[in-house]
Design a protein around this motif. Structure first.
Motif, PDB file in Angstrom:
ATOM      1  N   GLU A  20       0.824  -1.202   0.000  1.00 42.67           N
ATOM      2  CA  GLU A  20       0.000   0.000   0.000  1.00 42.67           C
ATOM      3  C   GLU A  20       0.868   1.266   0.000  1.00 42.67           C
ATOM      4  OE1 GLU A  20      -1.951  -3.368   2.175  1.00 42.67           O
ATOM      5  OE2 GLU A  20      -0.050  -2.281   2.393  1.00 42.67           O
ATOM      6  N   VAL A  21       0.362   2.295  -0.673  1.00 42.74           N
ATOM      7  CA  VAL A  21       1.004   3.609  -0.693  1.00 42.74           C
ATOM      8  C   VAL A  21      -0.071   4.657  -0.421  1.00 42.74           C
ATOM      9  CG1 VAL A  21       2.270   5.302  -2.070  1.00 42.74           C
ATOM     10  CG2 VAL A  21       2.750   2.859  -2.350  1.00 42.74           C
ATOM     11  N   THR A  22       0.141   5.474   0.601  1.00 36.76           N
ATOM     12  CA  THR A  22      -0.833   6.516   0.965  1.00 36.76           C
ATOM     13  C   THR A  22      -0.162   7.876   0.864  1.00 36.76           C
ATOM     14  OG1 THR A  22      -1.909   4.979   2.502  1.00 36.76           O
ATOM     15  CG2 THR A  22      -2.431   7.330   2.723  1.00 36.76           C
ATOM     16  N   VAL A  23      -0.656   8.706  -0.054  1.00 37.13           N
ATOM     17  CA  VAL A  23      -0.077  10.032  -0.279  1.00 37.13           C
ATOM     18  C   VAL A  23      -0.832  11.058   0.554  1.00 37.13           C
ATOM     19  CG1 VAL A  23       0.491  11.769  -2.018  1.00 37.13           C
ATOM     20  CG2 VAL A  23       0.544   9.337  -2.623  1.00 37.13           C
ATOM     21  N   HIS A  24      -0.080  11.943   1.200  1.00 36.10           N
ATOM     22  CA  HIS A  24      -0.653  13.062   1.948  1.00 36.10           C
ATOM     23  C   HIS A  24      -0.192  14.351   1.267  1.00 36.10           C
ATOM     24  CE1 HIS A  24      -1.906  10.308   5.142  1.00 36.10           C
ATOM     25  NE2 HIS A  24      -0.706   9.755   5.044  1.00 36.10           N
ATOM     26  N   PRO A  25      -0.937  14.795   0.238  1.00 33.18           N
ATOM     27  CA  PRO A  25      -0.462  15.923  -0.575  1.00 33.18           C
ATOM     28  C   PRO A  25      -0.230  17.200   0.226  1.00 33.18           C
ATOM     29  CG  PRO A  25      -2.322  14.826  -1.628  1.00 33.18           C
ATOM     30  CD  PRO A  25      -2.229  14.276  -0.242  1.00 33.18           C
ATOM     31  N   GLY A  26      -1.130  17.484   1.159  1.00 31.62           N
ATOM     32  CA  GLY A  26      -0.984  18.716   1.931  1.00 31.62           C
ATOM     33  C   GLY A  26       0.282  18.745   2.756  1.00 31.62           C
ATOM     34  N   ALA A  27       0.661  17.596   3.291  1.00 31.91           N
ATOM     35  CA  ALA A  27       1.880  17.493   4.106  1.00 31.91           C
ATOM     36  C   ALA A  27       3.114  17.220   3.253  1.00 31.91           C
ATOM     37  CB  ALA A  27       1.720  16.390   5.138  1.00 31.91           C
ATOM     38  N   LYS A  28       2.913  16.998   1.959  1.00 33.73           N
ATOM     39  CA  LYS A  28       4.007  16.601   1.059  1.00 33.73           C
ATOM     40  C   LYS A  28       4.790  15.431   1.665  1.00 33.73           C
ATOM     41  CE  LYS A  28       4.549  20.900  -1.493  1.00 33.73           C
ATOM     42  NZ  LYS A  28       5.439  22.026  -1.857  1.00 33.73           N
ATOM     43  N   ALA A  29       4.024  14.394   1.973  1.00 35.85           N
ATOM     44  CA  ALA A  29       4.599  13.185   2.559  1.00 35.85           C
ATOM     45  C   ALA A  29       3.836  11.979   2.023  1.00 35.85           C
ATOM     46  CB  ALA A  29       4.532  13.228   4.077  1.00 35.85           C
ATOM     47  N   VAL A  30       4.482  10.817   2.082  1.00 32.24           N
ATOM     48  CA  VAL A  30       3.860   9.584   1.623  1.00 32.24           C
ATOM     49  C   VAL A  30       4.257   8.462   2.573  1.00 32.24           C
ATOM     50  CG1 VAL A  30       5.780   9.109   0.023  1.00 32.24           C
ATOM     51  CG2 VAL A  30       3.544   8.032  -0.364  1.00 32.24           C
ATOM     52  N   ARG A  31       3.289   7.617   2.877  1.00 28.13           N
ATOM     53  CA  ARG A  31       3.540   6.436   3.706  1.00 28.13           C
ATOM     54  C   ARG A  31       3.538   5.217   2.789  1.00 28.13           C
ATOM     55  NH1 ARG A  31       3.161   5.126   9.201  1.00 28.13           N
ATOM     56  NH2 ARG A  31       2.542   2.969   9.658  1.00 28.13           N
ATOM     57  N   VAL A  32       4.624   4.461   2.824  1.00 31.84           N
ATOM     58  CA  VAL A  32       4.836   3.357   1.887  1.00 31.84           C
ATOM     59  C   VAL A  32       5.003   2.066   2.674  1.00 31.84           C
ATOM     60  CG1 VAL A  32       6.244   2.525  -0.028  1.00 31.84           C
ATOM     61  CG2 VAL A  32       6.065   4.986   0.390  1.00 31.84           C
ATOM     62  N   SER A  33       4.192   1.068   2.378  1.00 33.25           N
ATOM     63  CA  SER A  33       4.337  -0.223   3.057  1.00 33.25           C
ATOM     64  C   SER A  33       5.594  -0.938   2.575  1.00 33.25           C
ATOM     65  CB  SER A  33       3.107  -1.090   2.820  1.00 33.25           C
ATOM     66  OG  SER A  33       1.984  -0.538   3.468  1.00 33.25           O
ATOM     67  N   GLY A  34       6.088  -1.851   3.409  1.00 38.74           N
ATOM     68  CA  GLY A  34       7.409  -2.426   3.203  1.00 38.74           C
ATOM     69  C   GLY A  34       7.580  -3.246   1.951  1.00 38.74           C
ATOM     70  N   GLY A  35       6.481  -3.723   1.341  1.00 38.61           N
ATOM     71  CA  GLY A  35       6.600  -4.522   0.132  1.00 38.61           C
ATOM     72  C   GLY A  35       6.330  -3.773  -1.152  1.00 38.61           C
ATOM     73  N   ALA A  36       6.123  -2.467  -1.074  1.00 37.21           N
ATOM     74  CA  ALA A  36       5.812  -1.687  -2.271  1.00 37.21           C
ATOM     75  C   ALA A  36       7.024  -1.575  -3.188  1.00 37.21           C
ATOM     76  CB  ALA A  36       5.325  -0.293  -1.875  1.00 37.21           C
ATOM     77  N   LEU A  37       6.764  -1.555  -4.479  1.00 37.27           N
ATOM     78  CA  LEU A  37       7.797  -1.334  -5.478  1.00 37.27           C
ATOM     79  C   LEU A  37       7.858   0.150  -5.846  1.00 37.27           C
ATOM     80  CD1 LEU A  37       7.173  -4.335  -7.921  1.00 37.27           C
ATOM     81  CD2 LEU A  37       8.680  -4.231  -5.915  1.00 37.27           C
ATOM     82  N   MET A  38       8.918   0.511  -6.532  1.00 36.13           N
ATOM     83  CA  MET A  38       9.070   1.894  -6.949  1.00 36.13           C
ATOM     84  C   MET A  38       7.893   2.338  -7.816  1.00 36.13           C
ATOM     85  SD  MET A  38      11.282   4.024  -5.960  1.00 36.13           S
ATOM     86  CE  MET A  38      12.450   2.801  -5.390  1.00 36.13           C
ATOM     87  N   SER A  39       7.396   1.449  -8.663  1.00 38.43           N
ATOM     88  CA  SER A  39       6.261   1.815  -9.516  1.00 38.43           C
ATOM     89  C   SER A  39       5.023   2.121  -8.687  1.00 38.43           C
ATOM     90  CB  SER A  39       5.959   0.697 -10.515  1.00 38.43           C
ATOM     91  OG  SER A  39       5.696  -0.519  -9.848  1.00 38.43           O
ATOM     92  N   ASP A  40       4.817   1.397  -7.586  1.00 40.27           N
ATOM     93  CA  ASP A  40       3.682   1.682  -6.704  1.00 40.27           C
ATOM     94  C   ASP A  40       3.783   3.100  -6.136  1.00 40.27           C
ATOM     95  OD1 ASP A  40       2.657  -1.004  -6.905  1.00 40.27           O
ATOM     96  OD2 ASP A  40       4.126  -1.640  -5.424  1.00 40.27           O
ATOM     97  N   LEU A  41       4.980   3.454  -5.694  1.00 35.37           N
ATOM     98  CA  LEU A  41       5.204   4.783  -5.127  1.00 35.37           C
ATOM     99  C   LEU A  41       5.051   5.868  -6.185  1.00 35.37           C
ATOM    100  CD1 LEU A  41       6.247   6.827  -3.029  1.00 35.37           C
ATOM    101  CD2 LEU A  41       8.568   6.079  -3.586  1.00 35.37           C
ATOM    102  N   ASP A  42       5.718   5.708  -7.318  1.00 38.78           N
ATOM    103  CA  ASP A  42       5.728   6.758  -8.335  1.00 38.78           C
ATOM    104  C   ASP A  42       4.335   7.012  -8.889  1.00 38.78           C
ATOM    105  OD1 ASP A  42       8.475   6.928  -8.042  1.00 38.78           O
ATOM    106  OD2 ASP A  42       8.886   5.515  -9.670  1.00 38.78           O
ATOM    107  N   ARG A  43       3.568   5.954  -9.139  1.00 40.65           N
ATOM    108  CA  ARG A  43       2.251   6.140  -9.753  1.00 40.65           C
ATOM    109  C   ARG A  43       1.225   6.666  -8.752  1.00 40.65           C
ATOM    110  NH1 ARG A  43       2.855   5.328 -14.799  1.00 40.65           N
ATOM    111  NH2 ARG A  43       4.327   3.767 -15.584  1.00 40.65           N
ATOM    112  N   ALA A  44       1.416   6.383  -7.470  1.00 35.25           N
ATOM    113  CA  ALA A  44       0.517   6.960  -6.464  1.00 35.25           C
ATOM    114  C   ALA A  44       0.740   8.467  -6.321  1.00 35.25           C
ATOM    115  CB  ALA A  44       0.734   6.270  -5.123  1.00 35.25           C
ATOM    116  N   CYS A  45       1.985   8.896  -6.481  1.00 33.18           N
ATOM    117  CA  CYS A  45       2.312  10.318  -6.308  1.00 33.18           C
ATOM    118  C   CYS A  45       2.032  11.147  -7.558  1.00 33.18           C
ATOM    119  CB  CYS A  45       3.781  10.476  -5.922  1.00 33.18           C
ATOM    120  SG  CYS A  45       4.195   9.774  -4.314  1.00 33.18           S
TER     121      CYS A  45
END
Length: 460
Positions: A99-124
């Protein structure tokens, strides 16, 4: 190791208690679950726990401790060293925790330990936000970040660990610890480069940055133009703003529509320019390279998440990589670098890579255990091939590249680029002074060295 009767009962209990799947050597799916990116890695864990939650991770770690099993941690499974697996170990497989949870207002993201770079990049991407990620989309975020984290955006936004705000870790005793600059600061410091030595990172919180535009240029030249192109690229980057990055790459021309058919399977020298901004701004930097006769030209604006997929390397190949971090890039080294391309194994997936540092990397916090941040350039021989008969040839080429560059080496290195090169190289990747401090943190959180399938730090 526990007696077989105890182990059997404990395994039955683990299957009942874990939300995810539990695989032992005789189970269907075991061989698939132990397959990692590097085909040279063939290890047989005792148990693979495919965790679906942090509580699953706690359960799996406590199971391993009861049976006196060492623990390996699998995020993306992309490590060239094969650190996701260990013979006779329990593997905590985090891939279902992506799972990847983006917090746009805080300019922060919480990324679960098994996420891949593509999961992070596409969520943001929908928020026009990004953070420094690996240069391919299939890298696991956790191992990448905790190992330091170098990518296309690091000259602009710093290393990945420079953007680390917090980590949730399941330690060797099965406890959950949240590490930030305020809570458990010594563990938090150790996680800035110390990798998976201290426990299972079940989630990471990262700082995000605005990235409204991204551009890329890939020009491919006949290899005899390598010295000229490399010198030009050096001059461009050393005068460029930190938005510019990329590298010079000797590679086998791929069977792609943009490559002339008569060049497919031959070696070319590519100049890759990435730019965290508009195509027009990138073109202004690119002009000297465009003026040199070339065989392939790609110049375009591109979503960052798509750029991250541009040079994805296929799984299932044999891999052997290394690196030297450099004080500079004098003409003598340019000539050696280009000459060494002549012995690069071709045609294979091997790449002969030279890339810049500087910018926000050099300006980052000096006390993190990432001693390579003051290097100006790095050479990264990246051998990828299919036939085991080529093992010795490909390994020798990587070692020859390192030997060529060694007179200009800073002595430090980025551990995520290395396989098992011995304790001296681990020390070079962490820094001798840092290593003593890291060993003290290791003693506190993993005194038995349960988490040993990594660039290992021995407990002090």
């Amino acid at each position: 190791m526990a007696p077989l009767s105890k182990a059997g009962a404990a395994l039955t209990a683990l299957r009942e208690d874990l939300s995810g799947a539990v695989l032992a050597p005789d189970d269907p799916g075991y061989d698939e679950a132990r397959t990692v990116f590097n085909a040279m890695v063939d290890r047989r864990p005792a148990v693979i726990a495919q965790c679906e939650s942090e509580s699953d991770v706690v359960t799996a770690v406590r199971f391993a401790r009861r049976l006196d099993l060492p623990i390996a941690v699998r995020g993306g499974g992309h490590s060239v060293a094969g650190t996701a697996l260990g013979d006779g170990a329990l593997v905590v497989d985090l891939r279902r925790m992506n799972e990847v949870t983006v917090h746009p207002g805080a300019k922060a993201v919480r990324v679960s330990g098994g996420a891949l770079m593509s999961d992070l990049d596409r969520a943001c991407a929908p928020h026009n936000l990004a953070t420094t990620g690996g240069r391919v989309s299939t890298t696991g975020v956790g191992g990448f970040v905790l190992g330091g984290g170098s990518g296309w955006l690091d000259r602009k936004f710093g290393l990945a660990v420079d953007n680390l705000l917090g980590v949730d870790v399941v330690t060797a005793d099965g406890e959950i610890v949240s590490a930030t600059a305020e809570d458990e600061p010594e563990l938090f410091w150790a996680l800035h480069g110390g990798g998976g030595n201290f426990g299972v990172a079940t989630s990471l919180t990262l700082r995000l940055h605005e990235l409204p535009a991204m551009s890329v240029a890939m020009l491919m030249y006949a290899p005899e133009r390598g010295p000229e192109v490399t010198r030009l690229y050096r001059e461009i980057i050393e005068a460029a703003p930190p938005e510019a990055s990329g590298g010079v790459i000797h590679l086998t021309a791929p069977p792609e529509p943009f490559v002339p058919p008569h060049l497919v399977g031959t070696m070319l020298c590519a100049a890759l320019l990435t730019y965290a901004g508009s195509e027009d701004a990138m073109r202004a930097l690119l002009a000297p390279l465009l003026a040199v006769p070339h065989e392939v030209e790609i110049v375009t604006a591109i979503p960052y998440a798509d750029l991250q997929c541009m040079i994805d390397d296929p799984p299932g190949m044999r891999n052997y990589w290394s690196a030297e971090y450099l004080t500079g890039l004098p003409d003598e080294l340019v000539d050696l670098y280009c000459a060494r391309a002549a012995s690069m194994p071709v045609p294979t997936g091997t790449q002969h890579i030279l890339f810049p540092l500087g910018g926000a990397i050099a300006r980052g916090p000096a006390d993190f255990p990432v001693p390579y941040r003051d290097a100006a350039w790095a050479v990264h021989p990246f051998a990828v091939w299919e036939d085991p008969a080529d093992d010795e040839r490909c390994r020798r080429w990587v070692k020859d590249v390192r030997a060529d560059a060694r007179p200009w080496s800073t002595g430090a290195v980025y551990l995520n680029f290395l396989g098992d090169e011995g304790e001296d190289r681990v020390a070079a990747g962490l820094g001798e002074d840092n290593l003593r401090r890291l060993a003290s943190v290791k003693r506190r959180f993993d005194p038995d060295n349960v988490f040993r399938f990594n660039h290992n730090i021995k407990p002090a």
